[in-house]
Enzyme design. Sequence first.
Site, PDB file in Angstrom:
ATOM      1  N   THR A  67      36.999 -17.799  21.839  1.00 43.47           N
ATOM      2  CA  THR A  67      35.859 -18.387  21.123  1.00 43.47           C
ATOM      3  C   THR A  67      36.216 -18.538  19.648  1.00 43.47           C
ATOM      4  O   THR A  67      37.399 -18.505  19.282  1.00 43.47           O
ATOM      5  CB  THR A  67      34.583 -17.538  21.358  1.00 43.47           C
ATOM      6  OG1 THR A  67      33.462 -18.211  20.781  1.00 43.47           O
ATOM      7  CG2 THR A  67      34.678 -16.138  20.768  1.00 43.47           C
ATOM      8  N   ASN A  68      35.235 -18.732  18.783  1.00 46.66           N
ATOM      9  CA  ASN A  68      35.485 -18.878  17.345  1.00 46.66           C
ATOM     10  C   ASN A  68      34.360 -18.213  16.565  1.00 46.66           C
ATOM     11  O   ASN A  68      33.462 -17.625  17.168  1.00 46.66           O
ATOM     12  CB  ASN A  68      35.631 -20.367  16.999  1.00 46.66           C
ATOM     13  CG  ASN A  68      34.388 -21.141  17.402  1.00 46.66           C
ATOM     14  OD1 ASN A  68      33.323 -20.969  16.825  1.00 46.66           O
ATOM     15  ND2 ASN A  68      34.515 -21.980  18.438  1.00 46.66           N
TER      16      ASN A  68
END
Length: 401
Positions: free
Chosen positions: A210-211
């Site tokens: 993810t980020n």
Amino acid sequence: MSVFSGKHILLGVTGSIAGYKSADLASKLAQAGAQVDVILTGAGEKFVTPLTFQSVTGRRAYTDQDLWGNEAHVLHVSFGKTADLFVIAPCTADTIAKLAHGLADNLLTVTALAATCPLLIAPAMDGGMFDHPATQENLSKLRERGVIVVGPAEGHLASGLKGTGRMIEPAEILGHIRIALGKKGILAGKKVLVTAGGTQEALDPVRVITNHSSGKQGYALAQAALDSGADVCLITAPTALTPPVGARLVKVNSAQEMLNAVLAEQADALIMAAAAADFRPKTMATDKMKKRDGVPQIELEAAPDILKTVAGSGSGAKRFRVVVGFAAESRDLLENAAEKLQSKQLDFIAANDISAKDAGFAVDTNRVTLLFPDGTKEVLPLTGKEKVAEKIIEHTSRLLE
Ligand code: PMT
């Protein structure tokens, strides 16, 4: 400009223990820039004093004593004419009955009869009183007349019983007030689709790629669109945020799910603030990857590009009349954003400078330059994400005209 600035809100407070929460509501409204005039009923005064409201609004609060004072004859009429919205929170079964039958035996109900602005009530009472056919009939009558009824919620009641009768929380009432104030805004009658948050691409049942996107910029856009009167659908990747009141929420995890959700909607405008994945694992392990099996080699593939898919549906068959993108860039901001503006066939793009700690992912502020296909640009120096959102909504509305 905030939906509250320059707005005159009358806040009626009737006799319920939930009155203490109204002080918080009055404070939130005043802090947001509204002019708040409070009217307490006699029973309301028993739970919370006018001084409490004066202290949080900076304006005198009115009681039934004022009904017989010098300005009484002008007071209720002028309040009724100048207010943008009349909110009664908490609103007891007794006041609901008076409103339904047009009774006017105190300053609050006299003012309600004289008021020409919309009326929003937040009922608060014991569960049995709320369920009583008389209260239900009165509420139906008020709804038919266009009164906005918000709540009550289910939960623990002052009587010690559980049931439906709790006034909804001030933050939620505030959300409903925003919708009422924004109803005739620049996006009235328009549907806006906003995406927010960082997508999660599963490696196995436990791990994801993810980020750092918190969803703050996307949620601020959804709120700004609601404040402007739009019907809003918010497609969100997992976040810790409370969604804005009034937005239809679609929860997704991966870029593929976000694409499917976007393709399932039709709207006047699409604003892609989400940080959707560019790459994802080629396969997801069905079982948790074990340490004892050694460090895994993970093969990645391209995730679907949502904006390119939408733009690729051809102008004739376009789902969205206006498409807005973001470009989160740590270097060559304007060059990279201009390339995305063109390749993703956008109506404009927010070039998001993420090179400093005070802008971009997870913080409350942002630094953005809006780029348009004709080469024009608008620089927004460091400011709150809600201000960036208001600007983007202004341009979206202009393009929809
Ligand atoms: O959520 P916050 O913490 O508030 O942070 C806000 C933000 C930095 C995430 C936001 O302001 C922002 O810049 N969002 C876009 C982030 C991004 O993915 O940028 P990009 O340059 O990689 O993508 C360009 C555009 O294509 C974006 O509009 C993106 O939504 C879209 N995209 C990206 C990948 C993908 N698979 N499909 C897409 O449509």
